[in-house]
Design a protein around this motif. Structure first.
Motif, PDB file in Angstrom:
ATOM      1  N   PRO A 197      22.005   9.901  18.508  1.00  0.00           N
ATOM      2  CA  PRO A 197      21.048   9.563  17.468  1.00  0.00           C
ATOM      3  C   PRO A 197      21.309   8.162  16.930  1.00  0.00           C
ATOM      4  O   PRO A 197      22.313   7.529  17.255  1.00  0.00           O
ATOM      5  CB  PRO A 197      21.355  10.609  16.393  1.00  0.00           C
ATOM      6  CG  PRO A 197      22.853  10.764  16.492  1.00  0.00           C
ATOM      7  CD  PRO A 197      23.177  10.622  17.971  1.00  0.00           C
ATOM      8  N   ILE A 198      20.394   7.667  16.087  1.00  0.00           N
ATOM      9  CA  ILE A 198      20.652   6.405  15.394  1.00  0.00           C
ATOM     10  C   ILE A 198      21.838   6.579  14.458  1.00  0.00           C
ATOM     11  O   ILE A 198      22.727   5.737  14.387  1.00  0.00           O
ATOM     12  CB  ILE A 198      19.395   5.977  14.611  1.00  0.00           C
ATOM     13  CG1 ILE A 198      18.250   5.672  15.578  1.00  0.00           C
ATOM     14  CG2 ILE A 198      19.692   4.786  13.709  1.00  0.00           C
ATOM     15  CD1 ILE A 198      16.923   5.418  14.890  1.00  0.00           C
ATOM     16  N   ARG A 251      21.165  18.896  15.470  1.00  0.00           N
ATOM     17  CA  ARG A 251      21.049  17.439  15.553  1.00  0.00           C
ATOM     18  C   ARG A 251      21.530  16.904  16.889  1.00  0.00           C
ATOM     19  O   ARG A 251      21.014  15.893  17.383  1.00  0.00           O
ATOM     20  CB  ARG A 251      21.864  16.786  14.434  1.00  0.00           C
ATOM     21  CG  ARG A 251      21.421  17.143  13.021  1.00  0.00           C
ATOM     22  CD  ARG A 251      22.209  16.323  12.003  1.00  0.00           C
ATOM     23  NE  ARG A 251      22.016  16.781  10.628  1.00  0.00           N
ATOM     24  CZ  ARG A 251      22.815  17.618   9.998  1.00  0.00           C
ATOM     25  NH1 ARG A 251      23.877  18.119  10.626  1.00  0.00           N
ATOM     26  NH2 ARG A 251      22.573  17.973   8.746  1.00  0.00           N
ATOM     27  N   ASP A 252      22.524  17.551  17.471  1.00  0.00           N
ATOM     28  CA  ASP A 252      23.143  17.022  18.686  1.00  0.00           C
ATOM     29  C   ASP A 252      22.444  17.490  19.954  1.00  0.00           C
ATOM     30  O   ASP A 252      22.345  16.737  20.927  1.00  0.00           O
ATOM     31  CB  ASP A 252      24.614  17.449  18.731  1.00  0.00           C
ATOM     32  CG  ASP A 252      25.344  16.917  19.955  1.00  0.00           C
ATOM     33  OD1 ASP A 252      25.273  15.699  20.188  1.00  0.00           O
ATOM     34  OD2 ASP A 252      25.983  17.711  20.667  1.00  0.00           O
ATOM     35  N   CYS A 253      21.954  18.706  19.956  1.00  0.00           N
ATOM     36  CA  CYS A 253      21.433  19.328  21.176  1.00  0.00           C
ATOM     37  C   CYS A 253      19.932  19.601  21.080  1.00  0.00           C
ATOM     38  O   CYS A 253      19.137  19.065  21.856  1.00  0.00           O
ATOM     39  CB  CYS A 253      22.214  20.611  21.442  1.00  0.00           C
ATOM     40  SG  CYS A 253      21.820  21.422  22.990  1.00  0.00           S
ATOM     41  N   ASP A 283      14.874  18.859  22.259  1.00  0.00           N
ATOM     42  CA  ASP A 283      13.725  19.764  22.323  1.00  0.00           C
ATOM     43  C   ASP A 283      12.686  19.394  21.276  1.00  0.00           C
ATOM     44  O   ASP A 283      11.480  19.456  21.536  1.00  0.00           O
ATOM     45  CB  ASP A 283      14.191  21.210  22.140  1.00  0.00           C
ATOM     46  CG  ASP A 283      15.129  21.654  23.241  1.00  0.00           C
ATOM     47  OD1 ASP A 283      14.640  22.095  24.289  1.00  0.00           O
ATOM     48  OD2 ASP A 283      16.353  21.539  23.047  1.00  0.00           O
ATOM     49  N   PHE A 284      13.144  19.012  20.094  1.00  0.00           N
ATOM     50  CA  PHE A 284      12.205  18.637  19.038  1.00  0.00           C
ATOM     51  C   PHE A 284      11.417  17.383  19.432  1.00  0.00           C
ATOM     52  O   PHE A 284      10.211  17.286  19.189  1.00  0.00           O
ATOM     53  CB  PHE A 284      12.947  18.412  17.725  1.00  0.00           C
ATOM     54  CG  PHE A 284      13.748  19.605  17.269  1.00  0.00           C
ATOM     55  CD1 PHE A 284      13.357  20.895  17.585  1.00  0.00           C
ATOM     56  CD2 PHE A 284      14.908  19.437  16.510  1.00  0.00           C
ATOM     57  CE1 PHE A 284      14.092  22.010  17.164  1.00  0.00           C
ATOM     58  CE2 PHE A 284      15.657  20.523  16.085  1.00  0.00           C
ATOM     59  CZ  PHE A 284      15.245  21.809  16.417  1.00  0.00           C
ATOM     60  N   ALA A 321      12.268  13.365  15.152  1.00  0.00           N
ATOM     61  CA  ALA A 321      13.066  14.450  15.733  1.00  0.00           C
ATOM     62  C   ALA A 321      14.229  14.811  14.814  1.00  0.00           C
ATOM     63  O   ALA A 321      14.555  15.995  14.642  1.00  0.00           O
ATOM     64  CB  ALA A 321      13.572  14.044  17.115  1.00  0.00           C
ATOM     65  N   LEU A 322      14.875  13.797  14.223  1.00  0.00           N
ATOM     66  CA  LEU A 322      15.991  14.072  13.322  1.00  0.00           C
ATOM     67  C   LEU A 322      15.519  14.821  12.083  1.00  0.00           C
ATOM     68  O   LEU A 322      16.216  15.725  11.590  1.00  0.00           O
ATOM     69  CB  LEU A 322      16.670  12.765  12.914  1.00  0.00           C
ATOM     70  CG  LEU A 322      17.832  12.919  11.918  1.00  0.00           C
ATOM     71  CD1 LEU A 322      18.948  13.785  12.498  1.00  0.00           C
ATOM     72  CD2 LEU A 322      18.370  11.554  11.507  1.00  0.00           C
ATOM     73  N   ARG A 323      14.349  14.486  11.552  1.00  0.00           N
ATOM     74  CA  ARG A 323      13.835  15.195  10.378  1.00  0.00           C
ATOM     75  C   ARG A 323      13.631  16.687  10.677  1.00  0.00           C
ATOM     76  O   ARG A 323      13.898  17.541   9.834  1.00  0.00           O
ATOM     77  CB  ARG A 323      12.532  14.569   9.893  1.00  0.00           C
ATOM     78  CG  ARG A 323      12.704  13.196   9.262  1.00  0.00           C
ATOM     79  CD  ARG A 323      11.380  12.629   8.772  1.00  0.00           C
ATOM     80  NE  ARG A 323      10.834  13.432   7.684  1.00  0.00           N
ATOM     81  CZ  ARG A 323       9.725  14.168   7.766  1.00  0.00           C
ATOM     82  NH1 ARG A 323       9.040  14.218   8.906  1.00  0.00           N
ATOM     83  NH2 ARG A 323       9.298  14.862   6.731  1.00  0.00           N
TER      84      ARG A 323
END
Length: 334
Positions: A92-93, A167-169, A173-174, A309-311
Motif C-alpha cells: 500500500p501507499i 489491508r494486506d491481502c 480483492d477490493f 481500496a484502502l478505505r
C-alpha cells in the motif's frame, strides 16, 4: 531510460529482472537496507548498486520503483515527488489513511506520477471479466464472489507490520472488484477468525476473513481470504448475472478438487504462490509504468485508486471490531 529500484527482497528481485528485460530500460540502479543483498542482485543482473536512497536519486534516475518494506513507502513516495520523479510503488501507499492522504498530497502538489502495484488489473482473466461486464454479456450482475487463499502464513514477525488481513491481502480483492464491475462499494459487513496458529492472536490479526459488500447498484459481493490453504495458492472471482456467469482463475492449476464422479481431480501442479500465478501480470504492470513515464499511456492505477481500496479495508476492520455493518460514508478520505 534509467530506473532506480529500492527494496531487493522477493518482489523487488522479480521486478528488477523484468525491468532488466524491458527494451526501453537502458540501466537499472538498485538499493536496499541490506547493502550486500542489493550488491548481489546488481551483479547478477548487470545493474548498479547504490548504498542509499539518496545515492539512487543522485545517480540521475528517470523514475523510481518502490518495493521496500511497507513502512518506508510513504516517505519514499514523498521524496520522489519532491525530486520530480515518476514512481511505481507496490501497495500500500501507507498502512493507514492519514499516511496515505499525506503521501497523495505530496504527489499531487508536485504534479508527479504515482502508479500503484495492483497487478490483478493486468491479468488476462480479470481483464476478460471486466470486458464481459462492460459489454453486458452477463446481463444484470447480481452476485460476485472473490476468493484469495494463501497456501501458508507469512513469518510471525511480518504480521504486526502487515496492516492485517483486510489491508494486506483482501485489499487486492477490493481493488479488482471496483475495477471489474465499474461500481463503488456502499457498505460492508466483515468478520474474521483467529483460529489456527497462535501468531494471529498474538498480532491481533485474523487468519481467515469473510466480507459481504453491497455495491451502489445493489449487486451483492462476498470476499473471503485465508492464510492457511494447504492445497495451494487460490485466487478466483465468480460473476453471476441474469443471462450468464463466468469465473476468473479457474484452470488446471487451481487447487480445487471436485467430489463429483465426472468432476476434475486435484491438479498435478497447483499454483504455489502469487509470483507464479501472476507473473505475466507483474511484468505487464511494469511495462505499463514504462509507457506512462514515456508519456505513451495514461496511468492505469493511480494513488486515488489505491485510496479507494484502502478505505474499504478500513471499513472492514471497523466492522469486524464493532461487529456491525459499516457504511463507506463513515470512512474519511472519500
Amino acid at each position: 531510460m534509467r530506473i532506480g529500484l529500492i527494496g531487493t527482497g522477493r518482489i523487488g528481485t522479480f521486478h528488477s529482472a523484468a525491468l532488466g528485460r524491458h527494451p526501453e530500460v537502458t540501466s537499472l540502479v538498485v538499493a536496499d537496507v541490506d547493502g550486500t543483498r542489493a550488491a548481489d542482485l546488481a551483479e547478477r543482473l548487470g545493474a548498479e548498486a547504490a548504498s542509499s536512497v539518496e545515492e539512487v536519486f543522485a545517480l540521475g534516475v528517470d523514475a523510481l520503483v518502490i518495493t521496500a518494506a511497507t513502512s518506508a513507502h510513504a516517505e519514499l513516495i514523498g521524496g520522489a515527488a519532491r525530486a520530480g520523479l515518476p514512481v511505481f510503488c507496490e501497495k500500500p501507499i501507507a498502512l493507514d489513511l492519514p499516511g496515505t492522504l499525506a503521501a497523495l498530497a505530496e504527489v499531487e502538489a508536485a504534479g508527479t506520477v504515482l502508479q500503484l502495484g495492483f497487478q490483478r488489473r493486468f491479468d488476462a482473466g480479470y481483464a476478460a471479466a471486466r470486458a464481459a461486464v462492460r459489454a453486458g454479456s452477463l446481463g444484470r450482475l447480481h452476485t460476485v464472489r472473490a476468493v484469495t487463499s494463501d497456501p501458508a502464513p507469512p513469518a510471525a514477525a511480518y504480521l504486526p507490520l502487515s496492516g492485517g488481513l483486510y489491508r494486506d491481502c483482501l485489499v487486492h480483492d477490493f481493488d479488482i472488484l471496483r475495477w471489474v464491475t465499474g461500481r463503488e462499494v456502499t457498505e460492508v459487513y466483515a468478520t474474521g477468525s483467529d483460529a489456527g496458529p497462535a501468531m494471529f492472536r498474538a498480532a491481533g490479526d485474523v487468519g481467515t476473513a469473510a466480507v459481504l459488500l453491497t455495491l451502489d447498484d445493489g449487486t451483492l459481493c462476498t470476499a473471503t481470504a485465508t492464510r492457511c490453504n494447504g492445497a495451494g495458492y487460490d485466487v478466483r472471482m465468480e460473476l453471476a448475472g441474469e443471462i450468464d456467469q463466468l469465473a476468473v482463475g479457474l484452470d488446471d492449476r487451481t487447487p480445487l478438487t471436485s467430489t463429483e464422479p465426472m468432476g476434475p481431480g486435484a491438479p498435478d501442479k497447483p499454483w504455489p504462490g502469487f509470483l507464479e500465478r501472476f507473473a505475466p501480470a507483474y511484468e505487464a504492470e511494469l511495462a505499463a509504468f514504462v509507457d506512462v513515464v514515456r508519456g505513451e499511456r495514461a496511468n492505469p492505477c493511480d494513488g486515488r485508486e489505491a485510496l479507494h481500496a484502502l478505505r474499504i479495508a478500513e471499513a472492514c476492520e471497523q466492522s469486524r471490531r464493532e461487529r456491525r455493518l459499516v457504511r463507506m460514508a463513515e470512512i474519511p478520505g472519500a
